[in-house]
Design an enzyme around this catalytic site. Structure first.
Site, PDB file in Angstrom:
ATOM      1  N   HIS A 289     -12.686   4.387   1.099  1.00 40.35           N
ATOM      2  CA  HIS A 289     -12.049   3.697   0.155  1.00 40.35           C
ATOM      3  C   HIS A 289     -12.660   2.222   0.343  1.00 40.35           C
ATOM      4  O   HIS A 289     -12.694   1.674   1.120  1.00 40.35           O
ATOM      5  CB  HIS A 289     -10.308   3.488   0.295  1.00 40.35           C
ATOM      6  CG  HIS A 289      -9.771   2.794  -0.698  1.00 40.35           C
ATOM      7  ND1 HIS A 289      -9.425   3.170  -1.897  1.00 40.35           N
ATOM      8  CD2 HIS A 289      -9.258   1.465  -0.824  1.00 40.35           C
ATOM      9  CE1 HIS A 289      -8.874   2.353  -2.822  1.00 40.35           C
ATOM     10  NE2 HIS A 289      -8.692   1.307  -2.206  1.00 40.35           N
TER      11      HIS A 289
ATOM     12  N   GLU B 141       0.078   9.864   1.853  1.00 45.28           N
ATOM     13  CA  GLU B 141       0.216   8.511   1.053  1.00 45.28           C
ATOM     14  C   GLU B 141      -1.198   7.976   0.576  1.00 45.28           C
ATOM     15  O   GLU B 141      -2.584   8.172   1.302  1.00 45.28           O
ATOM     16  CB  GLU B 141       0.640   7.312   2.304  1.00 45.28           C
ATOM     17  CG  GLU B 141       1.152   5.968   1.374  1.00 45.28           C
ATOM     18  CD  GLU B 141       1.754   5.208   2.271  1.00 45.28           C
ATOM     19  OE1 GLU B 141       1.493   3.960   2.083  1.00 45.28           O
ATOM     20  OE2 GLU B 141       2.442   5.497   3.477  1.00 45.28           O
ATOM     21  N   LEU B 142      -1.285   7.605  -0.685  1.00 43.98           N
ATOM     22  CA  LEU B 142      -2.613   7.280  -1.300  1.00 43.98           C
ATOM     23  C   LEU B 142      -3.530   6.248  -0.385  1.00 43.98           C
ATOM     24  O   LEU B 142      -2.780   5.007  -0.314  1.00 43.98           O
ATOM     25  CB  LEU B 142      -2.465   7.006  -2.608  1.00 43.98           C
ATOM     26  CG  LEU B 142      -3.581   6.727  -3.601  1.00 43.98           C
ATOM     27  CD1 LEU B 142      -4.641   7.671  -3.805  1.00 43.98           C
ATOM     28  CD2 LEU B 142      -3.381   5.636  -4.878  1.00 43.98           C
TER      29      LEU B 142
HETATM   30  C1  GAR Z   1     -17.114   4.795  -3.668  1.00 42.76           C
HETATM   31  O1  GAR Z   1     -17.068   3.351  -4.032  1.00 42.76           O
HETATM   32  C2  GAR Z   1     -15.753   5.068  -3.121  1.00 42.76           C
HETATM   33  O2  GAR Z   1     -15.574   4.279  -2.096  1.00 42.76           O
HETATM   34  C3  GAR Z   1     -14.644   5.273  -3.944  1.00 42.76           C
HETATM   35  O3  GAR Z   1     -15.482   5.869  -5.367  1.00 42.76           O
HETATM   36  C4  GAR Z   1     -16.700   5.474  -5.313  1.00 42.76           C
HETATM   37  C5  GAR Z   1     -17.565   6.964  -5.242  1.00 42.76           C
HETATM   38  O4  GAR Z   1     -19.027   6.257  -5.285  1.00 42.76           O
HETATM   39  N1  GAR Z   1     -13.462   5.919  -3.767  1.00 42.76           N
HETATM   40  C6  GAR Z   1     -12.307   5.474  -4.227  1.00 42.76           C
HETATM   41  O5  GAR Z   1     -12.157   4.372  -4.804  1.00 42.76           O
HETATM   42  C7  GAR Z   1     -11.072   6.353  -3.355  1.00 42.76           C
HETATM   43  N2  GAR Z   1      -9.885   5.839  -3.661  1.00 42.76           N
HETATM   44  P1  GAR Z   1     -19.916   7.720  -5.187  1.00 42.76           P
HETATM   45  O6  GAR Z   1     -19.703   8.732  -6.280  1.00 42.76           O
HETATM   46  O7  GAR Z   1     -21.261   7.076  -5.689  1.00 42.76           O
HETATM   47  O8  GAR Z   1     -19.840   7.804  -3.554  1.00 42.76           O
END
Ligand code: GAR
Length: 211
Positions: free
Chosen positions: A109, A143-144
């Site tokens: 995250h 939990e999220l």
């Molecule tokens: C990343 O920044 C990850 O941390 C976030 O989505 C992006 C995916 O990028 N995840 C969340 O926000 C989960 N709550 P990617 O597809 O290039 O790995």
């Protein structure tokens, strides 16, 4: 040889970093599959071009979260995973799904949890006047964006930062800590205490400072 299954919803840059590290560093593991809830996820092409099995379970084809999660779990299980890696998998998961993979599912995250779960984490950090931002790898609980913390990376928030610039700076660090954390999992290096705190067995640093 451990089996890793990676779930994505989009570009999959964290998945790419994990695939590359697994192959280049010779982990005792293979990427058994990359699965997406969206057929359009850019990362699926990268996975297929690296000879990795891919699958799509489209959440829109299901009437309920429970039905989607049941099918997703069935497809994941068909690859007999030791580790399930959520890499930008943008779905809220049911408790039953999370319990099924208890202790073997990781998420990343883009915030220093427990600050800023959910969406728009970078803008929230900027708006709050944070001087540090970052990313967290954690075991998944119902939990999220919550669960025992495996590793964190911290970067400065600059006065000129926008959501995009901060997001890019954090993402660079995500690509450092996530492959490292998944490697620790496949090597059995992580202990989760009864207090929910995660320690690396040999004391490897679980924090990374990025510029
Ligand atoms: C990343 O920044 C990850 O941390 C976030 O989505 C992006 C995916 O990028 N995840 C969340 O926000 C989960 N709550 P990617 O597809 O290039 O790995």
């Amino acid at each position: 040889m451990k089996n890793i299954v990676i779930l994505i919803s989009g570009r999959g840059s964290n998945m790419e970093a994990i695939v590359n590290a697994c192959q280049q560093e010779g982990w005792p593991a293979r990427i058994a599959a990359v699965i997406s809830n969206k057929a359009s996820a850019g990362g699926l092409q990268f996975a297929a071009s690296h000879g990795i099995a891919t699958a799509v379970v489209d959440h829109k084809a299901f009437d309920s979260r429970e039905a989607f999660d049941a099918e997703l779990a069935r497809v994941i299980d068909s690859f007999t995973p030791d580790v399930v890696v959520l890499a930008g998998f943008m779905r809220i998961l049911t408790e039953g799904f999370v319990r099924h993979f208890d202790g073997r599912m990781l998420n990343i995250h883009p915030s220093l949890l427990p600050a800023f779960p959910g969406l728009h984490t970078h803008q929230q950090a900027i708006d709050a006047g944070c001087k540090l931002a970052g990313a967290t790898v954690h075991f998944v609980t119902p939990e999220l964006d919550h669960g025992p913390i495996v590793a964190q990376a911290a970067v400065p928030v600059l006065p000129t930062d926008t959501e995009d610039s901060l997001s890019a700076r954090v993402l660079t660090q995500e690509h450092r800590i996530y492959p490292q954390a998944v490697r620790w999992m496949v090597e059995g290096q992580l202990d989760v205490g009864r207090d929910g705190k995660v320690c690396h067995r040999r004391g490897a640093p679980q924090v990374v400072w990025g510029g």
